[in-house]
Design a protein around this motif. Sequence first.
Motif, PDB file in Angstrom:
ATOM      1  N   PHE A 138      56.681 -15.506  18.053  1.00 20.39           N
ATOM      2  CA  PHE A 138      56.693 -14.067  17.814  1.00 20.39           C
ATOM      3  C   PHE A 138      55.349 -13.461  18.211  1.00 20.39           C
ATOM      4  O   PHE A 138      54.291 -13.999  17.857  1.00 20.39           O
ATOM      5  CB  PHE A 138      56.934 -13.756  16.335  1.00 20.39           C
ATOM      6  N   ASN A 139      55.385 -12.335  18.911  1.00 19.44           N
ATOM      7  CA  ASN A 139      54.192 -11.527  19.116  1.00 19.44           C
ATOM      8  C   ASN A 139      54.085 -10.534  17.961  1.00 19.44           C
ATOM      9  O   ASN A 139      55.022  -9.771  17.706  1.00 19.44           O
ATOM     10  CB  ASN A 139      54.264 -10.775  20.447  1.00 19.44           C
ATOM     11  N   ILE A 140      52.976 -10.541  17.249  1.00 16.74           N
ATOM     12  CA  ILE A 140      52.839  -9.769  16.019  1.00 16.74           C
ATOM     13  C   ILE A 140      52.247  -8.397  16.329  1.00 16.74           C
ATOM     14  O   ILE A 140      51.205  -8.284  16.974  1.00 16.74           O
ATOM     15  CB  ILE A 140      51.947 -10.511  14.997  1.00 16.74           C
ATOM     16  N   GLN A 141      52.908  -7.354  15.824  1.00 18.42           N
ATOM     17  CA  GLN A 141      52.482  -5.984  16.078  1.00 18.42           C
ATOM     18  C   GLN A 141      51.720  -5.422  14.876  1.00 18.42           C
ATOM     19  O   GLN A 141      51.666  -6.031  13.804  1.00 18.42           O
ATOM     20  CB  GLN A 141      53.699  -5.122  16.414  1.00 18.42           C
ATOM     21  N   GLU A 142      51.163  -4.238  15.049  1.00 20.05           N
ATOM     22  CA  GLU A 142      50.306  -3.637  14.030  1.00 20.05           C
ATOM     23  C   GLU A 142      51.016  -3.423  12.696  1.00 20.05           C
ATOM     24  O   GLU A 142      50.426  -3.562  11.638  1.00 20.05           O
ATOM     25  CB  GLU A 142      49.770  -2.285  14.537  1.00 20.05           C
ATOM     26  N   ASN A 143      52.305  -3.066  12.753  1.00 22.41           N
ATOM     27  CA  ASN A 143      53.008  -2.692  11.521  1.00 22.41           C
ATOM     28  C   ASN A 143      53.719  -3.854  10.841  1.00 22.41           C
ATOM     29  O   ASN A 143      54.526  -3.651   9.942  1.00 22.41           O
ATOM     30  CB  ASN A 143      54.034  -1.597  11.820  1.00 22.41           C
ATOM     31  N   ALA A 144      53.437  -5.092  11.247  1.00 23.97           N
ATOM     32  CA  ALA A 144      54.095  -6.250  10.629  1.00 23.97           C
ATOM     33  C   ALA A 144      53.567  -6.446   9.205  1.00 23.97           C
ATOM     34  O   ALA A 144      52.357  -6.428   8.962  1.00 23.97           O
ATOM     35  CB  ALA A 144      53.844  -7.502  11.466  1.00 23.97           C
ATOM     36  N   LYS A 145      54.477  -6.679   8.260  1.00 23.04           N
ATOM     37  CA  LYS A 145      54.106  -6.801   6.845  1.00 23.04           C
ATOM     38  C   LYS A 145      53.483  -8.151   6.509  1.00 23.04           C
ATOM     39  O   LYS A 145      52.956  -8.327   5.418  1.00 23.04           O
ATOM     40  CB  LYS A 145      55.339  -6.585   5.970  1.00 23.04           C
TER      41      LYS A 145
END
Length: 452
Positions: free
Chosen positions: A386-393
């Motif tokens: 997974f590429n993790i984005q800014e809004n990931a919890k």
Amino acid sequence: MNIIIAGCGKVGTVLTAQLSKEDNNICIIDKDSAVVNRLASAYDVMGITGNGASYSILAEAGIEDADLMIAVTESDELNLLCCVIAKKAGQCQTIARVRNPIYSQERQFIKDELGLSMIINPEFTAAVEISQLLCFPNAMAIDVFSKGRSEMLRFRIPENSILDQMQLKDMPARLGNDILVCAVERNHEIIIPSGSFTLQASDIVSLIASRKNAVEFFKKIRMKTNHVKNTMLIGGGKIAVYLANMLLRLGISVKIIELDPKRCEELSEMLPEATIINGDGSDEDLLYEERIDLMDSFVAMTNFDEENILLSLFAKKKVRSKVITKINRLQLNEVIHNLDLDSVVYPKHLTAEKILQYVRATQNSIGSNIETLYRLFDDRVEALEFNIQENAKITGIPLMELNLKKNLLIGCITRGDQIIIPGGQDMILPGDSVIVVTTILGLQDAQDILQE
């Protein structure tokens, strides 16, 4: 997603089975009404008998509302035409299977000019897989993540190995901290192990590491890490041509045994640096004559699965290092699993896997998107990147504090050029790529790793 699949052969069947399980709306198209009716009934999908390149057939399939068109018929040209018409009629994403080597140098041009989302070549994909195995012969399978910076390698623990009876929590002190065992198969059971798990001889182990650290690990457990110096290929089809070119560039000597004299002439022109032998690759006398006993590796890739299996079982007792078996029929999985084969490559399975990866990646991108997806141990385990984005919890929290689902392991974090084999205090940050290994099938977003 609304997905149309044109072509109900082996790949089309695998895609229909898997994508229908993942709550997609599937419509299949094929000229063979019996095949369409069988698949539509088995997987509760819509089926249409006809030509997938026909606008009227595509309209009946709902092309105007479709999100994705997958064309996997036996004809490259028909697949491309299906995608072009689908793109014009419905503005959907399109994937075409293109197998002819003539198009291999033009794939990017065709993809860009025709506006395709993806072109997949099963034979080229299989050749890449085989070449990786010949470069790391002790691995049964190799899956690549983080654009090549990390790998998952699967191998069987031999008798009298230093790993036999070793607990995973003791491995860092004895063998180093730079690899992570993420899955183990024992007696056909799949285990996502904890630190208290004890390895045993004959276990099939999957580990994650960088290539450099994997090489060091295999040296420490006294398993061979150098690529083979020569190989014998049985069968001179498309895979053999792609594979031979790859191996010759690596300085590996290639000998191909092919039954058809005309094909041998073609191979001699295409592969002047390889040795081409016209003969029956199942002839034991011929194999001895061509010195199979001096070969580092052997790849059985005829058009007949049974012949490939028998040849591989024979070669395993003669060849020094590596034996690879190409299998077309996915239904033989259970039989093959009980045989003492080295590495098995399924071109159809690899094709379906790449397409499933693309579909899963486009379905959900709330806090991440899927970069890579592999299905392991007869589709019982998934390894996802997974590429993790800014809004990931899941960001900014120590892993030990995340309420992860059971039978799930965070195997690796890639941060720039840094490969992190994570511990409990490590955290996932925006911009990271994260490898997750799990027996829970169908994860679409990194946040799906958490308990609901």
